[in-house]
Design a protein around this motif. Structure first.
Motif, short mmCIF file in Angstrom:
data_model
loop_
_atom_site.label_atom_id
_atom_site.label_comp_id
_atom_site.label_asym_id
_atom_site.label_seq_id
_atom_site.Cartn_x
_atom_site.Cartn_y
_atom_site.Cartn_z
N SER A 122 -8.35 21.35 -5.04
CA SER A 122 -9.75 21.44 -4.59
C SER A 122 -10.16 20.10 -3.99
O SER A 122 -9.46 19.09 -4.14
N GLU A 123 -11.30 20.08 -3.36
CA GLU A 123 -11.82 18.84 -2.80
C GLU A 123 -12.03 17.80 -3.90
O GLU A 123 -11.71 16.62 -3.73
N ALA A 124 -12.53 18.25 -5.05
CA ALA A 124 -12.74 17.32 -6.18
C ALA A 124 -11.42 16.76 -6.68
O ALA A 124 -11.31 15.57 -6.98
N THR A 125 -10.39 17.59 -6.75
CA THR A 125 -9.08 17.11 -7.21
C THR A 125 -8.49 16.14 -6.21
O THR A 125 -7.92 15.11 -6.59
N VAL A 126 -8.61 16.43 -4.91
CA VAL A 126 -8.11 15.50 -3.90
C VAL A 126 -8.78 14.14 -4.05
O VAL A 126 -8.13 13.10 -3.93
N ALA A 127 -10.07 14.13 -4.37
CA ALA A 127 -10.77 12.86 -4.59
C ALA A 127 -10.17 12.11 -5.77
O ALA A 127 -9.99 10.89 -5.71
N THR A 128 -9.83 12.82 -6.86
CA THR A 128 -9.24 12.15 -8.02
C THR A 128 -7.79 11.74 -7.76
O THR A 128 -7.29 10.84 -8.43
N LEU A 129 -7.15 12.38 -6.79
CA LEU A 129 -5.77 12.03 -6.44
C LEU A 129 -5.68 10.80 -5.54
O LEU A 129 -4.59 10.30 -5.29
N ARG A 130 -6.81 10.33 -5.05
CA ARG A 130 -6.80 9.23 -4.08
C ARG A 130 -5.96 8.04 -4.54
O ARG A 130 -5.17 7.50 -3.76
N PRO A 131 -6.06 7.59 -5.80
CA PRO A 131 -5.20 6.47 -6.21
C PRO A 131 -3.71 6.79 -6.10
O PRO A 131 -2.91 5.93 -5.73
N LEU A 132 -3.32 8.02 -6.40
CA LEU A 132 -1.91 8.40 -6.29
C LEU A 132 -1.48 8.48 -4.82
O LEU A 132 -0.38 8.06 -4.47
N LEU A 133 -2.34 9.04 -3.98
CA LEU A 133 -2.05 9.09 -2.55
C LEU A 133 -1.92 7.68 -1.97
O LEU A 133 -1.00 7.39 -1.21
N ASP A 134 -2.85 6.80 -2.36
CA ASP A 134 -2.80 5.41 -1.89
C ASP A 134 -1.53 4.71 -2.38
O ASP A 134 -0.92 3.92 -1.66
N GLU A 135 -1.14 5.00 -3.61
CA GLU A 135 0.08 4.40 -4.15
C GLU A 135 1.29 4.89 -3.37
O GLU A 135 2.17 4.09 -3.02
N ALA A 136 1.36 6.17 -3.09
CA ALA A 136 2.48 6.71 -2.31
C ALA A 136 2.54 6.05 -0.94
O ALA A 136 3.62 5.68 -0.45
N TYR A 137 1.39 5.86 -0.33
CA TYR A 137 1.30 5.19 0.97
C TYR A 137 1.78 3.74 0.85
O TYR A 137 2.57 3.26 1.68
N THR A 138 1.33 3.02 -0.17
CA THR A 138 1.72 1.63 -0.38
C THR A 138 3.22 1.51 -0.59
O THR A 138 3.87 0.60 -0.05
N VAL A 139 3.81 2.42 -1.34
CA VAL A 139 5.26 2.43 -1.54
C VAL A 139 5.96 2.59 -0.19
O VAL A 139 6.94 1.91 0.10
N ALA A 140 5.45 3.48 0.65
CA ALA A 140 6.04 3.71 1.98
C ALA A 140 5.91 2.47 2.86
O ALA A 140 6.85 2.13 3.59
N VAL A 141 4.76 1.81 2.81
CA VAL A 141 4.56 0.60 3.61
C VAL A 141 5.55 -0.49 3.18
O VAL A 141 6.17 -1.15 4.02
N ARG A 142 5.73 -0.66 1.89
CA ARG A 142 6.68 -1.66 1.38
C ARG A 142 8.11 -1.31 1.77
O ARG A 142 8.90 -2.18 2.15
N ARG A 143 8.45 -0.03 1.65
CA ARG A 143 9.79 0.42 2.02
C ARG A 143 10.04 0.15 3.51
O ARG A 143 11.12 -0.31 3.89
N HIS A 144 9.04 0.40 4.33
CA HIS A 144 9.16 0.16 5.77
C HIS A 144 9.37 -1.33 6.04
O HIS A 144 10.21 -1.71 6.86
N ALA A 145 8.61 -2.18 5.36
CA ALA A 145 8.76 -3.63 5.55
C ALA A 145 10.15 -4.09 5.15
O ALA A 145 10.76 -4.93 5.83
N GLN A 146 10.67 -3.55 4.07
CA GLN A 146 12.01 -3.92 3.59
C GLN A 146 13.11 -3.40 4.52
O GLN A 146 14.16 -4.01 4.62
N ALA A 147 12.85 -2.30 5.20
CA ALA A 147 13.87 -1.70 6.08
C ALA A 147 14.26 -2.62 7.22
O ALA A 147 15.36 -2.53 7.74
N GLY A 148 13.37 -3.53 7.61
CA GLY A 148 13.67 -4.44 8.71
C GLY A 148 14.30 -5.74 8.29
O GLY A 148 14.67 -6.54 9.13
N LYS A 149 14.45 -5.96 7.00
CA LYS A 149 15.02 -7.22 6.52
C LYS A 149 16.53 -7.11 6.40
O LYS A 149 17.06 -6.06 6.05
N PRO A 150 17.25 -8.21 6.67
CA PRO A 150 18.71 -8.17 6.55
C PRO A 150 19.12 -8.00 5.10
O PRO A 150 18.43 -8.45 4.18
#
Length: 159
Positions: A122-150
């Motif tokens: 529901s819309e209310a549940t999606v609002a409560t999921l925001r920290p988990l969605l943001d965490e998933a996004y942050t993990v992806a951003v970090r993984r992307h940054a690491q992918a370019g390092k030797p």
């Protein structure tokens, strides 16, 4: 919240994300500069509309879809305890009802890799999921940054 509304919401929250649809499933990935080859891209969120990958969630019901998120292992354990093992059929046995709607659950197949899910949130549940969605996004951003390092001599990423 229907699937189209959820996807519009995710596009608003994560404008740098790439939304790829294949066979009805939407894979949300982070590769803003387009430098990763397709085989190196990993979704941080998926939206699955049908039973093509598994039948345990019974996604064939009208209007039912599954939102999946990859979170940190610590976050998974905080919500569900130890990671389960996959059975011979690829499914986990966590004693959860994977058909229940609008409730945070371990992913029925990818819980061992710290994936969680919600069927037709529901819309209310999606609002409560925001920290988990943001965490998933942050993990992806970090993984992307690491992918370019030797890689180090032992084949591991430095640092």
């Amino acid at each position: 919240m229907d699937q189209a509304e959820l996807l519009a919401h995710l596009r608003h929250l994560y404008p740098g994300a790439e939304f790829l649809e294949h066979g009805g499933t939407v894979f949300v990935m982070y590769d803003p500069d387009g430098r990763l080859p397709p085989e190196r891209k990993q979704p941080f969120v998926t939206v699955v509309p049908d039973d093509a990958h598994d039948q345990v969630s019974n996604l064939s019901r009208p209007g039912v879809y599954r939102l999946n998120m990859g979170v940190r292992p610590e976050t998974y354990r905080a919500h569900f305890g130890p990671h389960p093992r996959s059975g011979a059929d690829g499914l986990v046995d966590t004693e959860h009802d994977f058909t229940v709607l609008d409730t945070l659950l371990p992913h029925p197949m990818y819980a061992p890799m710290s994936w969680v899910c919600v069927l037709s949130p529901s819309e209310a549940t999606v609002a409560t999921l925001r920290p988990l969605l943001d965490e998933a996004y942050t993990v992806a951003v970090r993984r992307h940054a690491q992918a370019g390092k030797p890689r180090g001599a032992a084949g591991t990423l430095p640092g």
